[in-house]
Every structure is written in C-alpha cells, then in structure tokens.
Write a protein that holds these residues in place. Structure first.
Motif, PDB file in Angstrom:
ATOM      1  N   PHE A 109     -97.742 -44.617 -44.485  1.00  0.00           N
ATOM      2  CA  PHE A 109     -96.909 -45.639 -45.112  1.00  0.00           C
ATOM      3  C   PHE A 109     -97.740 -46.905 -45.193  1.00  0.00           C
ATOM      4  O   PHE A 109     -98.255 -47.379 -44.182  1.00  0.00           O
ATOM      5  N   ALA A 110     -97.875 -47.446 -46.402  1.00  0.00           N
ATOM      6  CA  ALA A 110     -98.709 -48.634 -46.596  1.00  0.00           C
ATOM      7  C   ALA A 110     -97.917 -49.735 -47.283  1.00  0.00           C
ATOM      8  O   ALA A 110     -97.176 -49.481 -48.231  1.00  0.00           O
ATOM      9  N   ALA A 111     -98.101 -50.955 -46.796  1.00  0.00           N
ATOM     10  CA  ALA A 111     -97.460 -52.128 -47.401  1.00  0.00           C
ATOM     11  C   ALA A 111     -98.538 -53.202 -47.557  1.00  0.00           C
ATOM     12  O   ALA A 111     -98.672 -54.086 -46.719  1.00  0.00           O
ATOM     13  N   PRO A 112     -99.328 -53.122 -48.632  1.00  0.00           N
ATOM     14  CA  PRO A 112    -100.423 -54.084 -48.828  1.00  0.00           C
ATOM     15  C   PRO A 112     -99.911 -55.520 -48.904  1.00  0.00           C
ATOM     16  O   PRO A 112     -98.772 -55.774 -49.292  1.00  0.00           O
ATOM     17  N   THR A 113    -100.773 -56.464 -48.540  1.00  0.00           N
ATOM     18  CA  THR A 113    -100.443 -57.882 -48.634  1.00  0.00           C
ATOM     19  C   THR A 113     -99.941 -58.206 -50.036  1.00  0.00           C
ATOM     20  O   THR A 113    -100.614 -57.921 -51.025  1.00  0.00           O
ATOM     21  N   CYS A 114     -98.757 -58.803 -50.115  1.00  0.00           N
ATOM     22  CA  CYS A 114     -98.137 -59.036 -51.418  1.00  0.00           C
ATOM     23  C   CYS A 114     -98.374 -60.445 -51.965  1.00  0.00           C
ATOM     24  O   CYS A 114     -98.204 -60.677 -53.172  1.00  0.00           O
ATOM     25  N   SER A 115     -98.779 -61.379 -51.108  1.00  0.00           N
ATOM     26  CA  SER A 115     -98.888 -62.779 -51.535  1.00  0.00           C
ATOM     27  C   SER A 115     -99.742 -62.992 -52.787  1.00  0.00           C
ATOM     28  O   SER A 115     -99.328 -63.714 -53.705  1.00  0.00           O
ATOM     29  N   PRO A 116    -100.939 -62.390 -52.903  1.00  0.00           N
ATOM     30  CA  PRO A 116    -101.754 -62.651 -54.094  1.00  0.00           C
ATOM     31  C   PRO A 116    -101.158 -62.099 -55.385  1.00  0.00           C
ATOM     32  O   PRO A 116    -101.616 -62.448 -56.473  1.00  0.00           O
ATOM     33  N   TRP A 117    -100.163 -61.237 -55.253  1.00  0.00           N
ATOM     34  CA  TRP A 117     -99.607 -60.550 -56.416  1.00  0.00           C
ATOM     35  C   TRP A 117     -98.160 -60.959 -56.714  1.00  0.00           C
ATOM     36  O   TRP A 117     -97.549 -60.452 -57.644  1.00  0.00           O
TER      37      TRP A 117
END
Length: 208
Positions: free
Chosen positions: A30-38
């Motif tokens: 399960f992956a939740a990449p950093t969302c801030s830049p997007w």
C-alpha cells in the motif's frame, strides 16, 4: 518515503532495503506518495518552482512504479492512494500504471476530526478490484474544514492524514480474498497487519 521510520525511497540505500523487504513479504504493498507537490493549491505556484518541486519527487515515484511491478510479478496485490484531484495521476511517473480506479469520500468510512466528518475525496488505484471501495458522501452532514490548527497546535491537515479504521478494513478484507496469478494472500499476514493498524490507531487517539 516513510518519514515516520526515517526511510526515503528516493535514496538508493533505502531502495535496496525496500526491495529486499518486498521479496520477503511479496503479498501486499500500500503506497501513499507525498501529495503536496501535486495538490490543487500548487497550481497557483510559480510554474518553474512547481516543476522543480515535482522533479524532486520523480526518483521516488519511478522507484515506486518499479516496486509495484515487482509486487505484481511476485503474485501480490498493490494499492496506491492520493487525493482524487491530485495531478500525480496524470502528470507523474504513476501515469504509466494500469489498474482498477476507485473514488471515495473518507467520511463514508467514518473519517472524523474534532467530532465532525472529514470528507477528503480520495482515489485508490489497485492491481485488483476492491469491493466496497466506491463510497461517496451521503450529503446528510456538514464537514470539518481542514484549515488552521487544532488546540495544541496540531495542523488539521496533518491530523486528518490518519486513515479511518473502516477504510483500512475494507482494503485488507479485499486483499485477504484476492487471488492474483494463482497466489493467495496468507490470512495470518493480514491479521498481523490488522494488529499493527490497531496499535497505530490507539497511539494516534492517545496523542490527540
């Protein structure tokens, strides 16, 4: 990157560690990449600055794509989470992935903060269909605004990052019953994860 445990998937040494772990576990990622830049709020940021910010995330995302492919080849199941409107789906290395797309509102899974539901429109992309994942807000309640800080100084956006138990249970129940390439996830592995989630949830409640 799992900054809670000091692991950064943009670093080679941590990538080697993660791959070794995946080969041992094989079952589920399960992956939740950093969302801030997007996120939507960076659309008003200077384009050059936004471009540099997103480029810094690309090594991590490219590695993540390769890790997800490895999980599939090993017969496991993967799930990626990010905001529904995130540019990460269309303007990052993740756009190369193919899978089942599920859009949900986290309030439909019991997400709350300071006694009010938290909507958080969310998208899950997975290597197998997730039964019960498409659940939207009923429209019968108000939502807390994820702005500013809670008493004690904790940022509301940060506090709302914790997944509601019902959402975690839905994902794990699906993985528990999914077979990919004739590979069945071992129930004891999922039960162990449930135990860890319960510990984290209890710790978060105690902190708040």
């Amino acid at each position: 990157a799992d900054f809670v445990f000091g692991i950064h998937l943009g670093r080679f040494v941590d990538q080697v560690f993660a791959l070794a772990l995946l080969v041992q576990i094989q079952h589920f990622l399960f992956a939740a990449p950093t969302c801030s830049p997007w996120s939507a709020h960076v659309k008003n940021v200077d384009p050059e600055k936004r471009h540099k910010w997103r480029n810094r995330e690309k090594p991590t995302l490219i590695f993540l794509v390769l890790a997800l492919i490895l999980v599939s080849l090993l017969g496991g199941v993967w799930v990626i989470e990010n905001p529904q409107t995130s540019d990460i789906w269309e303007h990052s290395p993740l756009q190369a992935l193919r899978g089942w797309s599920h859009v949900l509102d986290q309030c439909a899974f019991g997400a709350e903060l300071e006694g009010l539901p938290v909507r958080k429109p969310t998208k899950l992309l997975s290597s197998a269909p997730l039964v019960g994942a498409v659940a939207r807000c009923s429209g019968t309640h108000a939502h807390t605004r994820l702005q500013g800080s809670m008493p004690g100084g904790v940022c509301r956006t940060k506090a709302a990052q914790c997944y509601p138990d019902q959402l975690c249970t839905m994902v794990l129940d699906n993985v528990l019953h999914v077979k990919v390439n004739n590979f069945e996830v071992k129930p004891e592995f999922l039960h162990a994860i449930r135990g860890e989630i319960a510990k984290v949830t209890l710790n978060n409640k105690n902190k708040n």
